[in-house]
Design a protein around this motif. Structure first.
Motif, PDB file in Angstrom:
ATOM      1  N   TRP A  39       0.856  -1.179   0.000  1.00 24.72           N
ATOM      2  CA  TRP A  39       0.000   0.000   0.000  1.00 24.72           C
ATOM      3  C   TRP A  39       0.893   1.231   0.000  1.00 24.72           C
ATOM      4  CZ3 TRP A  39      -0.012  -3.626   3.961  1.00 24.72           C
ATOM      5  CH2 TRP A  39       0.550  -3.248   5.176  1.00 24.72           C
ATOM      6  N   TRP A  45      -2.217   0.134   7.345  1.00 23.33           N
ATOM      7  CA  TRP A  45      -3.202  -0.930   7.137  1.00 23.33           C
ATOM      8  C   TRP A  45      -3.114  -1.910   8.302  1.00 23.33           C
ATOM      9  CZ3 TRP A  45      -4.609  -2.898   1.632  1.00 23.33           C
ATOM     10  CH2 TRP A  45      -4.816  -1.816   0.783  1.00 23.33           C
ATOM     11  N   THR A  63      -7.645  -3.072   4.629  1.00 22.00           N
ATOM     12  CA  THR A  63      -7.611  -1.634   4.374  1.00 22.00           C
ATOM     13  C   THR A  63      -7.928  -0.860   5.655  1.00 22.00           C
ATOM     14  OG1 THR A  63      -9.921  -1.631   3.675  1.00 22.00           O
ATOM     15  CG2 THR A  63      -8.245  -1.968   1.963  1.00 22.00           C
ATOM     16  N   GLY A  69      -9.268  -0.023  -1.043  1.00 23.54           N
ATOM     17  CA  GLY A  69      -7.998   0.686  -0.915  1.00 23.54           C
ATOM     18  C   GLY A  69      -7.090   0.383  -2.081  1.00 23.54           C
TER      19      GLY A  69
END
Length: 328
Positions: A39, A45, A63, A69
């Motif tokens: 991410w 997260w 997410t 996400g």
């Protein structure tokens, strides 16, 4: 999150990477590190499920708010497979595959495309049997010697977080903890230990969080501070430095009637994987008989870090800072 997606993963592993299996050896893979989490840097997260899947090589990351996400590449490579509008597999140059399941690929992510660390791959989706927004992230190695279950991600680093196996007395043999009863699979970064799930009720009480922030950290760095009669120069190298903004903080203690002093310097944008700050002490001569201290980061540095007078700090700060000292 154990969902019916496990059946999909079993099928994918068999179809997409035939003849390759995994478990404990990683015999020919020398770089057991990917650059970060799947991410965006700066985001946090949830580590929602430890090792699971048909071949025990996948981790789940949820997410932040339970909604869709964006998912990013953890390392460089070539897009090896995009399948069923729910899975992306990337092959690194050394033969390490990093896979992303329950992800709707962006239209630009096509087979054969070259990607780098933090390339946006797609968005989490309720596909492949998933009933909650998360990415099932997995690693696979095609270079293993023993083709009969010869790979495991245990020991791998995600940036500066290492996946390790910890014995848990609250999980007796036969209790069903997956994949091995009596163990938890945690991520460690210095003294911070992240465990999967929401309650973290483990027998050893070693867990400090289930939240993981994808920090902007140095990858495979080196740094050298050089002091001469006229100049104070600092050179930094890292494999992920190109294009990054590099911040520095410089300080020296009081000496010979001169008060302690900070030396402000503007950040630099690296055009390659090496950058040098020149004349950190400003115009004029350096002082003899005193040690100068520097701290470097890829994010703005909090006040008074250089005053801690460290000669190294990469491991202690989880890869966030590089610290150096030099004396004329």
């Amino acid at each position: 999150m154990k969902t019916k997606s496990l059946a999909v993963i079993i099928a994918l592993a068999a179809i997409l990477l035939p003849g390759v299996s995994n478990h404990l050896a990683n015999a020919q893979l020398t770089n057991r590190r990917v650059q970060g989490f799947p991410w965006a840097t700066g985001q946090t997260w949830k580590y929602s499920q430890d090792l699971h899947g048909s071949i025990n090589n996948g981790l789940d990351f949820g997410t932040p708010n339970g909604v869709a996400g964006d998912v990013y590449s953890v390392d460089s490579g070539t897009v090896y497979r995009v399948t069923d509008n729910c899975t992306i597999i990337i092959k690194r140059a050394d033969g390490l595959y990093h896979g992303y399941h329950h992800v709707k690929p962006d239209s630009t992510i096509t087979e054969g495309k070259q990607v780098s660390y933090q390339t946006k791959l797609g968005t989490t989706a309720l596909c492949g049997g998933s009933n909650a927004h998360h990415v099932h992230f997995w690693l696979y190695d095609q270079n293993t010697v023993n083709k009969q279950k010869s790979f495991s991600p245990i020991g791998f680093y995600f940036g500066n977080w290492q996946l390790t196996q910890e014995q848990d007395s609250s999980e007796p043999p036969g209790s069903g903890n997956y994949p091995v009863s009596g163990y938890d699979y945690v991520l460690k970064n210095g003294t911070t230990i992240a465990c999967a799930g929401t309650t973290m009720q483990y027998g050893k009480n070693i867990c400090t969080t289930n939240q993981l922030t994808n920090q902007i950290t140095f990858v495979s760095p080196s740094s050298k501070l050089t002091v001469t009669a006229l100049n104070l120069d600092l050179t930094i190298s890292a494999t992920n430095l190109s294009g990054k903004t590099v911040y520095v903080q410089t300080w020296r203690p009081a000496v010979n009637g001169y008060p302690a002093k900070y030396f402000p310097a503007p950040p630099l944008t690296a055009t390659g994987n090496t950058v040098t700050f020149y004349n950190l002490d400003g115009d004029g001569s350096t002082l003899a008989g005193v040690t100068y201290y520097t701290v470097v980061s890829l994010e703005p540095i909090i006040t008074n870090e250089a005053e801690k007078q460290r000669i190294s700090c990469f491991d202690a700060t989880g890869g966030k800072y590089l610290c150096d000292a030099a004396r004329r």
